[in-house]
Design an enzyme around this catalytic site. Structure first.
Site, PDB file in Angstrom:
ATOM      1  N   LYS A   1       0.893  -1.347  -0.118  1.00  7.99           N
ATOM      2  CA  LYS A   1       0.140   0.013   0.065  1.00  7.99           C
ATOM      3  C   LYS A   1       0.884   1.288  -0.018  1.00  7.99           C
ATOM      4  CE  LYS A   1      -0.467  -0.070   5.015  1.00  7.99           C
ATOM      5  NZ  LYS A   1      -1.378  -0.013   6.129  1.00  7.99           N
TER       6      LYS A   1
ATOM      7  N   ARG B   1      -9.708   0.483  15.165  1.00  6.01           N
ATOM      8  CA  ARG B   1      -9.709   1.000  13.853  1.00  6.01           C
ATOM      9  C   ARG B   1     -10.730   0.384  13.043  1.00  6.01           C
ATOM     10  NH1 ARG B   1      -3.909   1.573  11.145  1.00  6.01           N
ATOM     11  NH2 ARG B   1      -4.569  -0.683  10.729  1.00  6.01           N
TER      12      ARG B   1
ATOM     13  N   TYR C   1      16.210  30.991   5.584  1.00  2.69           N
ATOM     14  CA  TYR C   1      14.974  31.720   5.897  1.00  2.69           C
ATOM     15  C   TYR C   1      14.916  32.064   7.542  1.00  2.69           C
ATOM     16  CZ  TYR C   1      13.070  31.527   1.287  1.00  2.69           C
ATOM     17  OH  TYR C   1      12.793  31.436  -0.061  1.00  2.69           O
TER      18      TYR C   1
ATOM     19  N   MET D   1      12.371  24.833   0.131  1.00  2.00           N
ATOM     20  CA  MET D   1      11.386  24.174  -0.732  1.00  2.00           C
ATOM     21  C   MET D   1      12.460  23.217  -1.638  1.00  2.00           C
ATOM     22  SD  MET D   1       8.592  25.143  -3.728  1.00  2.00           S
ATOM     23  CE  MET D   1       7.552  25.941  -2.511  1.00  2.00           C
TER      24      MET D   1
END
Length: 361
Positions: free
Chosen positions: A35, A130, A255, A303
């Site tokens: 998955k 769950r 930053y 980024m």
């Protein structure tokens, strides 16, 4: 020379880890969990390399259909089952197996008009809270599905552990006792052990084990608890230095001026950032590897780039930088961020190139 992030996927390590599962649970069949794009490693490529597994597990129908479209014919189990009765014809047509974990699914299967019966894995909630039928309703659901022509005989019976990563927790033993008590007398192969169950609870292995994160070379156990076998990291996330610069004592980096150098030093700028899936919130001092040596990240991850303090070392533009993987466990980076390795592996973005190889790194 590529100046962008690359995830090197070591297929030899992947196969090694599957052999370790077989070593720990030699009498069990293996449902290899693929998955979330095989935990970020590339679902179809991983499936092609795990042909020795007995079946594959995915979370959702679209994942299963992607495997079928890619030519995978091995049994595939939908671990979250189906969400709507309209999906059942597609499940039959694609020869998929389903986990049934709530009464609505039982009702939908019984009421459906299907071209062929399906294989059911009937899940009990033994304490995870769950997914799963409540223990007191389990036998009734089993009997009702057993009488339906829409189900193949000989169900698979399953549950999921909440605390198997902690050998000291009493919860796993309590879940085992709950499962065996409420499934007593029911015919069918049993599946209980996730990766932590495979490693730490041999009494849970039964007829099927469901390894996930351990296939990718990461221990599911709590950090202080050793493993009985050796796992090899499958993903090594790396990039390259794109600039080297000198700064004076007292200068700040990045930053928010979040780091200030106490002395004159040299910085290397690495072409990777949160846009590629590397976590933005790693603290100053989080390590990377260059030529096998650790260097600390300084300043905020941006980024597309991050910065490391290389001091007077001979690091230069073009040098490879390992963010995690071979020589630097992803679990160590996850601990710095306060998360788990699963999240980091699954968060790699499409900007990263994947290179698959069959030789050890």
């Amino acid at each position: 020379m590529l100046r962008k992030p690359v995830a090197r996927i070591d297929l030899t390590a992947l196969q090694h880890n599957l052999r370790q599962v077989r070593q720990l649970a030699p009498e069990s069949k293996v449902l290899a969990v693929l998955k979330a794009n095989a935990y970020g490693h590339g679902m179809l490529k991983v499936a092609e390399q795990l042909q020795q597994a007995d079946a594959f597990g995915v979370a959702r129908l679209d994942e299963a259909l992607s495997l079928r479209a890619g030519g995978v014919v091995k049994p595939i189990v939908l671990l979250e089952g189906f969400f709507d009765a309209d999906e059942l014809p597609q499940i039959v047509a694609s020869n998929l197996q389903v986990v049934v974990h709530q009464q609505e699914q039982v009702d939908a299967i019984v009421a459906a008009e299907l071209d062929a019966p399906i294989r059911v894995w009937l899940k009990m909630d033994t304490g995870m809270h769950r997914l799963g039928l409540m223990p007191e309703h389990y036998q009734t659901a089993y009997q009702r599905l057993s009488q339906s022509p829409n189900c193949l005989p000989a169900f698979r019976l399953m549950s999921h552990f909440a605390c198997a990563d902690d050998r000291q927790s009493p919860d796993t033993q309590a879940q085992l006792q709950c499962f065996y008590h409420h499934s007593q007398g029911l015919a069918g192969e049993v599946s209980l052990a996730n990766s932590a169950g495979v490693l730490a609870w041999p009494e849970s292995h039964q007829q099927w084990v469901r390894p996930g994160i351990m296939l990718y070379g990461v221990s599911p156990m709590l950090q202080q608890q050793a493993m009985p076998i050796e796992l090899k990291p499958v993903m090594t996330l790396c990039s390259r230095v794109i600039a080297v610069r000198s700064i004076a004592a007292g200068e700040t980096v990045g930053y928010g001026s979040a780091w200030q150098t106490p002395q004159a030093t040299r910085l290397a700028v690495v072409a990777i950032g949160y846009g590629d899936g590397y976590p933005r919130n790693v603290p100053n001092g989080t390590p990377v590897l260059v030529h096998g040596k650790r260097y600390p990240i300084v300043g905020r991850v941006s980024m597309d780039m991050l910065t490391i303090d290389i001091g007077t070392d001979a690091v230069q533009s073009g040098d490879e930088v390992v963010l995690w993987g071979q020589g630097l466990p992803v679990a160590e980076i996850a601990a710095k961020v306060g998360t788990i390795p699963y999240e980091l592996l699954c968060n790699i973005t499409p900007r990263v190139d994947f290179h698959y190889n069959s030789s050890a790194l």
